[in-house]
Design a protein around this motif. Structure first.
Motif, short mmCIF file in Angstrom:
data_model
loop_
_atom_site.label_atom_id
_atom_site.label_comp_id
_atom_site.label_asym_id
_atom_site.label_seq_id
_atom_site.Cartn_x
_atom_site.Cartn_y
_atom_site.Cartn_z
N SER A 1 -52.87 40.98 -5.24
CA SER A 1 -53.48 39.87 -5.98
C SER A 1 -52.90 39.87 -7.39
CB SER A 1 -55.00 40.05 -6.05
OG SER A 1 -55.33 41.16 -6.87
N ILE A 2 -53.05 38.75 -8.07
CA ILE A 2 -52.58 38.69 -9.46
C ILE A 2 -53.32 39.71 -10.31
CG2 ILE A 2 -52.47 37.24 -11.53
CD1 ILE A 2 -51.97 34.85 -9.65
N ASN A 3 -54.62 39.84 -10.09
CA ASN A 3 -55.41 40.81 -10.84
C ASN A 3 -54.88 42.24 -10.62
OD1 ASN A 3 -58.04 41.17 -12.43
ND2 ASN A 3 -58.23 42.69 -10.80
N ALA A 4 -54.63 42.60 -9.37
CA ALA A 4 -54.11 43.93 -9.06
C ALA A 4 -52.72 44.13 -9.67
CB ALA A 4 -54.07 44.15 -7.56
N GLN A 5 -51.92 43.07 -9.69
CA GLN A 5 -50.57 43.18 -10.26
C GLN A 5 -50.63 43.39 -11.76
OE1 GLN A 5 -48.18 43.22 -8.02
NE2 GLN A 5 -46.59 43.74 -9.48
N ILE A 6 -51.55 42.71 -12.44
CA ILE A 6 -51.71 42.90 -13.89
C ILE A 6 -52.14 44.34 -14.17
CG2 ILE A 6 -53.13 42.27 -15.88
CD1 ILE A 6 -53.09 39.37 -14.74
#
Length: 56
Positions: free
Chosen positions: A33-38
């Protein structure tokens, strides 16, 4: 006694649209997810800066 569950902190983050697009593509490539990638990118930056959290 059981350890208390650690709740993640919530942060409002404003990103330049180009940065968001780049992170979204990176996340898709890594199946995150974008959150996990950040969070992944922040952990990498902390490690490179010698500031990673030392867990016990």
């Amino acid at each position: 006694m059981s350890a208390a569950k650690r709740e993640p902190k919530r942060v409002l983050l404003r990103l330049d649209p180009a940065i968001h697009d780049a992170i979204a593509k990176w996340a898709a490539d890594d199946l995150r997810s974008i959150n996990a990638q950040i969070e992944y990118a922040l952990r990498l930056a902390l490690k490179q800066a010698g500031r990673e959290h030392k867990s016990s």
